[in-house]
Design an enzyme around this catalytic site. Structure first.
Site, PDB file in Angstrom:
ATOM      1  N   ASP A 159      -9.123  -4.546  -6.053  1.00 53.02           N
ATOM      2  CA  ASP A 159      -8.624  -3.440  -5.234  1.00 53.02           C
ATOM      3  C   ASP A 159      -9.303  -2.162  -5.707  1.00 53.02           C
ATOM      4  O   ASP A 159      -9.166  -1.772  -6.863  1.00 53.02           O
ATOM      5  CB  ASP A 159      -7.104  -3.348  -5.392  1.00 53.02           C
ATOM      6  CG  ASP A 159      -6.462  -2.289  -4.485  1.00 53.02           C
ATOM      7  OD1 ASP A 159      -7.144  -1.300  -4.130  1.00 53.02           O
ATOM      8  OD2 ASP A 159      -5.285  -2.459  -4.146  1.00 53.02           O
ATOM      9  N   HIS A 189      -7.985  -4.078  -1.361  1.00 54.11           N
ATOM     10  CA  HIS A 189      -6.736  -3.392  -1.040  1.00 54.11           C
ATOM     11  C   HIS A 189      -6.073  -3.955   0.210  1.00 54.11           C
ATOM     12  O   HIS A 189      -4.845  -3.926   0.327  1.00 54.11           O
ATOM     13  CB  HIS A 189      -7.013  -1.894  -0.869  1.00 54.11           C
ATOM     14  CG  HIS A 189      -5.772  -1.080  -0.737  1.00 54.11           C
ATOM     15  ND1 HIS A 189      -4.954  -0.797  -1.815  1.00 54.11           N
ATOM     16  CD2 HIS A 189      -5.180  -0.502   0.338  1.00 54.11           C
ATOM     17  CE1 HIS A 189      -3.929  -0.069  -1.397  1.00 54.11           C
ATOM     18  NE2 HIS A 189      -4.039   0.118  -0.110  1.00 54.11           N
ATOM     19  N   ASP A 190      -6.853  -4.434   1.151  1.00 56.49           N
ATOM     20  CA  ASP A 190      -6.302  -4.954   2.404  1.00 56.49           C
ATOM     21  C   ASP A 190      -5.825  -6.399   2.311  1.00 56.49           C
ATOM     22  O   ASP A 190      -5.475  -6.989   3.345  1.00 56.49           O
ATOM     23  CB  ASP A 190      -7.351  -4.851   3.524  1.00 56.49           C
ATOM     24  CG  ASP A 190      -7.256  -3.525   4.276  1.00 56.49           C
ATOM     25  OD1 ASP A 190      -6.362  -2.723   3.957  1.00 56.49           O
ATOM     26  OD2 ASP A 190      -8.080  -3.302   5.182  1.00 56.49           O
ATOM     27  N   SER A 250       0.853  -1.186   0.000  1.00 53.77           N
ATOM     28  CA  SER A 250       0.000   0.000   0.000  1.00 53.77           C
ATOM     29  C   SER A 250       0.897   1.247   0.000  1.00 53.77           C
ATOM     30  O   SER A 250       1.736   1.405  -0.888  1.00 53.77           O
ATOM     31  CB  SER A 250      -0.943  -0.054   1.220  1.00 53.77           C
ATOM     32  OG  SER A 250      -1.848   1.022   1.208  1.00 53.77           O
TER      33      SER A 250
END
Lengths: 349, 349
Positions: free
Chosen positions: B291, B321-322, B149
């Site tokens: 994502d 995204h995580d 990230s």
């Protein structure tokens, strides 16, 4: 129920004087009115409510109800009763599926849209409000209910609750229930308003809520096209390329939307649940790939529930949930079949 | 530059007394410290800053820098210097690619993370901060920079600015620039804080910002699984199933995050731009399908810019995204190759 005013009535502003000689037949038959009834609200019990409507089109033609997003209203397109452009201006007119020479078009201001009704509202209430207007106008049956976004939810409720009055349903960008992710997104928008309300900044809260909503109505693809510029540092703060656009969208929305109306209509999307097996009306479900509020999977689940009554059309559009406002030629092409094609025997309710 | 404190130092809280006899070798070599330097910030000029770091692993082993999201910090995993679980707890340890017996793991608290630096920050500043720590610790070269990230953005900047010190880069869920849609999403989160700040409710604003951010970190698929329950009407207001979860996420975040830190780190994601052709380090780009912040298309654009230096690995995960925090086994499998496999000749810088 009382029919308060079905007489021709000019709206308050932005109109030219009418010259009847210059008007086509269907324009002469534009009518606005208000129905006052007691409605049994699903979550708030019986309430006396006013429902404003607009009806345009050739006398005696079959009736199509058209309903849009929570910001839409009874004024679909420029007509004799109101010269302003309507929210569905590019979907209504000669050579369109929604041609006032062929069908009469009926639309309402959603229950709660004036902000006067500060109670939990439901799409079932909206469907009942439409039915009440039909009663008042002595319209027994609709050729079609065409609903976009919120209007699709209302259309599904109408089909489930008043199916005997409906020949066809077109549900664009709406499903039988709110998606949990979209519901969370809306709940946070309502929290933005609540944060503003803490200190008498509720209109700033509503502006921010609308800006967040815009992200759900559009797509990354469109933003990538339009807002590619590098961010700037302005007064020591970073400002990204889309912020001018979002500012303007928020300000425009706040100028025309009572905070209470928005809150209650936003909530009503999340309360929306229809059992698709209760819909026994031929239904065209139109889904947009990339819609961030109504995933294609939900349209498919709706279709499964509709069984033999359902058919699905899928659009690809960079406009996502807002495709119905942007891809008007493609929507119109779908409506031509969905609203006017003969109903195969065995599918009619 | 001054090396203020590289001595072993216990953090403030939540630690058991150490029993050296019970500790494995790599635990004994956990070190925390602070580097004080003057750093030429990209948007704010030279500033005296403190950079806190943590280094763990076998003495003399090659060094890998690990950097995470804007909420991450120098403490990767439980060790002798700090017994608490770290933010990368499940990616670090024996039999993992990031095994402190094989590599020394270095991580920093991001510049601005303490909230003391209220100026526009940039991922380039973070990369220079990492380089300054390497100087202070006399580490010439890194075996790898593994960034997730925000850490991936910093890693790309490090590779572009300090490529001679880097053998391999692994950039997970981050690209060479912020996507305009994701930037708009973050800008609105910052507006939520600004709305709160209007009237001394900035922590409520930060909580709301975090809740909106959670929607960008996760996916509709996960929400559909977890928050399928019907909404409720509580005190006359609609409350959807995800709101308890979002409340908790907001409260947890506010308890540990200075508002200024969050604002400046959020901004720095949007200021981030790296020319991928300036990266001449073998780079593994790991992208997650679904994502919502870093679309696959951006990972592909990054790959194109990297040319022969780049390779792409794509994960599918309901965590979006995580995923790097959740799919730790799959990430570890990718790291085994990306961090440890021999570099084919011709690809080395």
């Amino acid at each position: 129920m009382s029919l308060v005013d079905t007489a021709y009535r000019l709206p308050d502003a932005a109109h030219e004087p009418l010259d009847p000689a210059s008007l086509a037949l269907e324009e002469l038959l534009a009518t606005r009115g208000r129905v006052r009834i007691e409605l049994a609200l699903r979550h708030a019990g019986p309430r006396r409510v006013d429902i404003d409507y607009e009806l345009q089109g050739a006398a005696g033609a079959p009736v199509v109800v058209v309903a849009g997003g929570i910001s839409a209203h009874r004024h679909l397109a420029s007509n004799a009763a109101c010269r302003e452009a309507g929210w569905a201006e590019h979907l209504v007119g000669p050579a369109r599926a929604l041609d006032p020479q062929r069908v009469r078009l009926l639309a309402i201001d959603f229950l709660g849209a004036d902000g006067a009704l500060d109670v939990p509202l439901d799409t079932a209430d909206q469907a009942d409000a439409v039915a009440a207007v039909l009663d008042a106008l002595a319209i027994d049956k609709l050729q079609a209910f065409v609903g976009y976004s919120y209007g699709a939810l209302v259309g599904l409720q109408f089909a489930a609750r008043h199916g005997a009055r409906l020949q066809r349903l077109v549900a664009v960008s709406g499903a039988h229930r709110a998606h949990p992710y979209a519901a969370a997104w809306r709940a946070l928008q309502r929290r933005a308003v609540a944060l503003g309300q803490l200190q008498c900044a509720e209109r700033q809260g509503l502006s921010l809520a609308r800006q967040f909503a815009m992200l759900s109505y559009r797509t990354p693809e469109e933003f990538a096209e339009r807002f590619d510029a590098a961010p700037e540092v302005v007064n020591g703060r970073v400002r990204v390329a889309a912020e001018d656009y979002l500012d303007a969208a928020g300000a425009r929305y706040v100028a025309r939307t009572p905070v209470t109306a928005w809150l209650r209509l936003s909530e009503s999307i999340d309360l929306h649940r229809v059992d698709p097996t209760q819909v026994r009306v031929p239904t065209t479900v139109v889904a947009v790939e990339g819609d961030r509020l109504v995933p294609l999977a939900d349209a498919v689940a709706l279709l499964e529930g509709l069984g033999a009554y359902g058919r699905l059309r899928v659009l690809r559009s960079p406009y996502g949930h807002d495709a119905f406002l942007k891809e008007t030629d493609r929507i119109d092409a779908l409506l031509t079949t969905a609203v006017h094609a003969p109903i195969p025997s065995g599918e009619s309710a």
